[in-house]
Design an enzyme around this catalytic site. Structure first.
Site, mmCIF file in Angstrom:
data_model
loop_
_atom_site.group_PDB
_atom_site.id
_atom_site.type_symbol
_atom_site.label_atom_id
_atom_site.label_comp_id
_atom_site.label_asym_id
_atom_site.label_seq_id
_atom_site.Cartn_x
_atom_site.Cartn_y
_atom_site.Cartn_z
ATOM 1 N N HIS A 1 39.031 42.676 45.409
ATOM 2 C CA HIS A 1 40.153 42.052 46.131
ATOM 3 C C HIS A 1 40.248 40.560 45.781
ATOM 4 O O HIS A 1 39.248 39.850 45.791
ATOM 5 C CB HIS A 1 39.930 42.216 47.647
ATOM 6 C CG HIS A 1 40.971 41.569 48.489
ATOM 7 N ND1 HIS A 1 40.682 40.841 49.624
ATOM 8 C CD2 HIS A 1 42.317 41.516 48.350
ATOM 9 C CE1 HIS A 1 41.803 40.385 50.160
ATOM 10 N NE2 HIS A 1 42.812 40.773 49.405
HETATM 11 CA CA CA Z 1 42.330 43.067 42.523
#
Ligand code: CA
Ligand code: VJV
Ligand code: ZN
Length: 393
Positions: free
Chosen positions: A184
């Site tokens: 992320h």
């Molecule tokens: Ca990513």
């Protein structure tokens, strides 16, 4: 005769500094700066340097680094000692405060130089776009998306992406950030959490208890308050192990088409973390160079100023394949380069498989179990479509 020539009226710039590879996180640490040298060797062996403007990136200055980072953090990075500090109860070691010196973000010789070179390359790339001198600017040494304002995180110390986007925002009203690293893109999301001038879209493996950094749920779309301009401007695409090229390409194109239509960015910043490829030491997807690079191809076709960053990627030979092929896409020569790795590539033996575009069987033998159902992917696209209803005029 390679026939790799410069496309007329289309400029690609490549920003790289060979000094970066001289830095070492530690013998068995997954982050290997020499993957940049391997990438550059492959790009040169294919003759791609004839089709772009090549720049030796400079180091970012202290003033440039503090455009995002806290000055006490940058001061500390600049003076940090690679040896463990003696324990002092009165004055706790500031390394801890900045998350430095652990196994993920070790202190090593020349750390500040490494960080400023990565930042410098991304800043140079952004400035070439701003000056209208490049259509696509490439900084494979950047993409360090976890670094925070005053904290190192996940192998990242300086957030070169945030620095570059801040430059793009001087010229463009809205910038779209896309992140195809398997992790992320939390640092970039957080930096622009409260503005509607940057939309962040991260595709990542999501397993909050077992996979770093644990953030990036589908429902996390920016500040919950309607009065905060950043609301709905963070898009997260949480995925499970084993996603294939076909599914990823469908998801990417469905989502980015809708995002561009509603958000209407003036420029795109694409983090091309190569740890989303099959066979990565840390990642767990089944993507081939074809699937990964189709994201670059799709963004190029949107015809907006585009900056390409590196990022993760822990199987160096596969990282080099992907970033070399994506460089070929940038210069529009992906169909002209032979799929066999050129004989004169330095360290050619490191590639083991002599194809630039190996099959899943060549990489893994047996592909890993795909834990992404079409039902889940359709739900993701639906959720994103609903978020986008709140975006744009
Ligand atoms: Ca990513
Ligand atoms: O999962 C974590 C954090 C821990 C604490 C530290 N131990 C070593 C691992 C678990 C909770 N960190 C992740 C960080 C991933 C960073 C990805 C960066 C990027 O690709 O998104 C952008 C450049 C993690 N996963 C794997 C490791 N750390 C890891 C670190 C090592 C290691 C093996 C695995 C550090 C040193 C050594 N081996 C020798
Ligand atoms: Zn990553």
């Amino acid at each position: 005769e390679h026939g790799i020539t410069k496309p007329k009226g289309y400029n690609v710039s490549f920003h790289y500094n060979p000094e970066m590879e001289k830095h070492h996180f530690g013998m068995t640490h997954p982050m290997k700066p020499w993957r940049l040298t391997l990438t550059k060797s492959l790009v040169s062996a294919y003759g791609m340097n004839f089709a772009m403007d090549n720049y030796t990136a400079r180091a970012a200055t202290y003033e440039e680094l503090t455009a995002f980072h806290a000055s006490d953090y940058v001061d500390h990075l600049a003076t940090v000692a690679p040896q463990p500090q003696p324990l002092d109860v009165e004055n706790p070691n500031p390394d801890l405060k900045y998350n430095l010196g652990g196994s993920d973000c070790p202190l090593f010789e020349g750390l500040y130089n490494y960080c400023s070179l990565s930042g410098g390359a991304s800043l140079d790339a952004a400035r070439k776009l701003c000056a209208n001198q490049s259509d696509i600017a490439i900084a494979w040494g950047g993409g360090l998306h976890h670094a925070k304002k005053a904290e190192a995180s996940g192998f990242c110390y300086i957030n070169d992406i945030v620095l570059a986007i801040l430059q793009l925002l001087r010229i463009h009203a809205r910038v779209l950030y896309i992140d195809i690293d398997v992790h992320h893109g939390d640092g970039v999301e957080e930096a622009f959490f409260s503005t509607d001038r940057v939309m962040t879209v991260s595709f990542h493996k999501y397993d909050p208890l077992n996979f770093f950094p644990g953030t990036g749920a589908l429902e996390d779309n920016g500040p919950k308050s309607e009065h905060n301009p950043g609301a709905h401007h963070a898009i997260n695409v949480p995925l499970n192990d084993g996603i294939t090229d076909e599914q990823y390409k469908w998801l990417f194109e469905s989502i980015i088409t809708r995002v561009v239509e509603k958000f209407r960015p003036g420029a795109i910043a694409l983090q091309c973390g190569a740890d989303s490829l099959a066979g990565d030491r840390l990642g767990k997807f089944n993507l081939l160079v074809q699937g990964h690079s189709s994201c670059v191809e799709f963004c190029k076709k949107l015809g907006l100023p585009l900056i390409l960053f590196g990022g993760g990627g822990y199987t160096p030979k596969n990282v080099a394949r992907a970033w070399a092929y994506e460089t070929a896409i940038a210069i529009g020569h992906q169909d002209d380069i032979p799929s066999q790795i050129p004989i004169h590539t330095p360290w050619r033996d490191r590639f083991k498989i002599d194809s630039l575009l190996p099959t899943i069987q060549q990489i893994l033998g047996e592909p890993r179990q795909n834990r992404n159902t079409q039902k889940k992917l359709t739900e993701i696209v639906q959720h994103v479509t609903e978020q986008l209803r709140f975006v744009g005029a």
